[in-house]
Design a protein around this motif. Structure first.
Motif, PDB file in Angstrom:
ATOM      1  N   VAL A  90      -3.974  14.048   8.066  1.00 30.90           N
ATOM      2  CA  VAL A  90      -3.378  14.980   7.097  1.00 30.90           C
ATOM      3  C   VAL A  90      -3.176  16.354   7.725  1.00 30.90           C
ATOM      4  O   VAL A  90      -2.071  16.901   7.757  1.00 30.90           O
ATOM      5  N   ASP A  91      -4.263  16.933   8.244  1.00 29.64           N
ATOM      6  CA  ASP A  91      -4.175  18.250   8.885  1.00 29.64           C
ATOM      7  C   ASP A  91      -5.382  18.444   9.798  1.00 29.64           C
ATOM      8  O   ASP A  91      -6.347  17.677   9.742  1.00 29.64           O
ATOM      9  N   TYR A  92      -5.296  19.442  10.653  1.00 29.90           N
ATOM     10  CA  TYR A  92      -6.418  19.737  11.558  1.00 29.90           C
ATOM     11  C   TYR A  92      -6.230  21.110  12.165  1.00 29.90           C
ATOM     12  O   TYR A  92      -5.144  21.703  12.101  1.00 29.90           O
ATOM     13  N   LYS A  93      -7.315  21.577  12.770  1.00 28.31           N
ATOM     14  CA  LYS A  93      -7.346  22.919  13.358  1.00 28.31           C
ATOM     15  C   LYS A  93      -7.558  22.804  14.870  1.00 28.31           C
ATOM     16  O   LYS A  93      -8.415  22.052  15.320  1.00 28.31           O
ATOM     17  N   LEU A  94      -6.750  23.549  15.608  1.00 25.89           N
ATOM     18  CA  LEU A  94      -6.901  23.586  17.069  1.00 25.89           C
ATOM     19  C   LEU A  94      -7.189  25.013  17.512  1.00 25.89           C
ATOM     20  O   LEU A  94      -6.750  25.974  16.867  1.00 25.89           O
ATOM     21  N   GLY A 116      -5.476  21.094   0.704  1.00 25.40           N
ATOM     22  CA  GLY A 116      -6.271  22.327   0.796  1.00 25.40           C
ATOM     23  C   GLY A 116      -5.481  23.576   0.466  1.00 25.40           C
ATOM     24  O   GLY A 116      -4.748  23.631  -0.524  1.00 25.40           O
ATOM     25  N   SER A 117      -5.649  24.587   1.322  1.00 23.40           N
ATOM     26  CA  SER A 117      -5.064  25.900   1.032  1.00 23.40           C
ATOM     27  C   SER A 117      -3.538  25.861   1.012  1.00 23.40           C
ATOM     28  O   SER A 117      -2.903  26.680   0.353  1.00 23.40           O
ATOM     29  N   PHE A 118      -2.926  24.899   1.710  1.00 27.01           N
ATOM     30  CA  PHE A 118      -1.457  24.818   1.729  1.00 27.01           C
ATOM     31  C   PHE A 118      -0.925  24.556   0.314  1.00 27.01           C
ATOM     32  O   PHE A 118       0.054  25.178  -0.116  1.00 27.01           O
TER      33      PHE A 118
HETATM   34  N1  UDP Z   1      -9.953  24.048   9.347  1.00 33.21           N
HETATM   35  C1  UDP Z   1     -11.060  24.176  10.174  1.00 33.21           C
HETATM   36  N2  UDP Z   1     -11.619  25.410  10.351  1.00 33.21           N
HETATM   37  C2  UDP Z   1     -11.138  26.531   9.744  1.00 33.21           C
HETATM   38  C3  UDP Z   1     -10.028  26.398   8.892  1.00 33.21           C
HETATM   39  C4  UDP Z   1      -9.459  25.147   8.707  1.00 33.21           C
HETATM   40  O1  UDP Z   1     -11.500  23.201  10.768  1.00 33.21           O
HETATM   41  O2  UDP Z   1     -11.696  27.618   9.971  1.00 33.21           O
HETATM   42  C5  UDP Z   1      -9.343  22.727   9.144  1.00 33.21           C
HETATM   43  C6  UDP Z   1      -9.715  22.126   7.798  1.00 33.21           C
HETATM   44  O3  UDP Z   1     -10.868  21.304   7.909  1.00 33.21           O
HETATM   45  C7  UDP Z   1      -8.498  21.312   7.467  1.00 33.21           C
HETATM   46  C8  UDP Z   1      -7.344  22.091   8.106  1.00 33.21           C
HETATM   47  O4  UDP Z   1      -7.943  22.890   9.118  1.00 33.21           O
HETATM   48  O5  UDP Z   1      -8.570  20.032   8.087  1.00 33.21           O
HETATM   49  C9  UDP Z   1      -6.555  22.925   7.136  1.00 33.21           C
HETATM   50  O6  UDP Z   1      -7.415  23.719   6.377  1.00 33.21           O
HETATM   51  P1  UDP Z   1      -6.886  24.591   5.129  1.00 33.21           P
HETATM   52  O7  UDP Z   1      -6.069  25.720   5.635  1.00 33.21           O
HETATM   53  O8  UDP Z   1      -6.244  23.683   4.139  1.00 33.21           O
HETATM   54  O9  UDP Z   1      -8.170  25.260   4.569  1.00 33.21           O
HETATM   55  P2  UDP Z   1      -9.269  24.724   3.595  1.00 33.21           P
HETATM   56  O10 UDP Z   1      -8.618  23.898   2.552  1.00 33.21           O
HETATM   57  O11 UDP Z   1     -10.198  23.946   4.486  1.00 33.21           O
HETATM   58  O12 UDP Z   1      -9.864  25.993   3.101  1.00 33.21           O
END
Ligand code: UDP
Length: 237
Positions: free
Chosen positions: A175-179, A100-102
């Motif tokens: 992979v990743d998640y939001k808390l 994703g954004s990373f």
């Molecule tokens: N995520 C979320 N809510 C948000 C932002 C991110 O649940 O408001 C989760 C998203 O589903 C992913 C992880 O956090 O599993 C990382 O997200 P990323 O920063 O890569 O953003 P994205 O690609 O979703 O724009």
């Protein structure tokens, strides 16, 4: 027995109701699924009840492993009783792999292992598209105290130490998640939700996507069969 009363908040995927006890709320998981800051939206029948059960499963696991959180008990198929937290306006994104954004922000290839895992704070503000924020800015803007930030970091690390192996044992990559976190009588507790809408999960071998990216990317086969397969493999049903 806590009695559900008026609607306090109607969010993107959850509605929160007061109860007759001020320390407790009812969280109702709706069938809505959204992406790209709500630009994409759909209703997926059964997702609310799935997320309620999945969140309860993960929060109970975390509790058993010593990570206290806001989950109390399931109330119905799509509702749970939770502790009433005063939420911090931040999200903590934990990443074990780049996605994703990373990848976009740092020019890193999708799937690259991030060791040690990264922990990233974002300001919870849809109008500003949840910008990344650091400890110094949180302190200066009075959004959190030093102690609260330390607690959030410590809990996030412990959550990852529990969840990364839990999914790994089921042949998935977390992979990743939001808390999200909040205050309950002065203590920082994990809140909000852990569902397949708020994380990325790939099959360990094939790297097939089993999370909300299926909806974001309109992947063939839909969303729910994959969500149910995650539940099956982690031992939920
Ligand atoms: N995520 C979320 N809510 C948000 C932002 C991110 O649940 O408001 C989760 C998203 O589903 C992913 C992880 O956090 O599993 C990382 O997200 P990323 O920063 O890569 O953003 P994205 O690609 O979703 O724009």
């Amino acid at each position: 027995m806590k009695k559900k009363s008026e609607l306090l908040y109607h969010g993107k995927t959850k509605s929160l109701y007061a109860t007759d006890e001020p320390d407790y709320l009812v969280a109702k998981f709706n069938d809505d699924i959204t992406a790209f800051n709500q630009k994409k939206h759909a209703i997926i029948e059964g997702k609310g009840s799935f997320s309620n059960h999945f969140n309860a499963f993960i929060m109970q696991k975390l509790k058993e492993e010593g990570v206290d959180n806001h989950f109390q008990s399931k109330l119905s198929e799509n509702q749970s009783i939770i502790k009433h937290l005063k939420m911090l306006p931040i999200e903590c994104i934990v990443r074990n792999r780049a996605a994703g954004s990373f990848c976009k922000r740092f020019g890193i290839e999708k799937g690259q292992i991030l060791d040690p895992a990264t922990f990233e704070f974002c300001l919870k503000d849809d109008a500003l598209s949840d910008p990344m924020i650091n400890e110094s800015i949180l302190l200066t803007l009075n959004l959190a105290t030093k102690g609260q930030i330390a607690a959030v970091k410590k809990i996030s690390q412990r959550v990852n130490n529990i969840l990364e192996p839990l999914f790994d044992d089921s042949q998935f990559i977390l992979v990743d998640y939001k808390l999200e976190f909040g205050l309950f009588h002065g203590a920082i507790l994990l809140g909000d939700e852990f569902t397949l809408d708020t994380c990325r999960i790939w099959d360990h071998d094939t790297k097939e996507i089993f999370d909300k990216d299926r909806f974001r990317e309109d992947l063939e086969g839909g969303v729910m069969p994959f969500y149910h397969e995650v539940a099956r493999r982690v031992g939920l049903r």
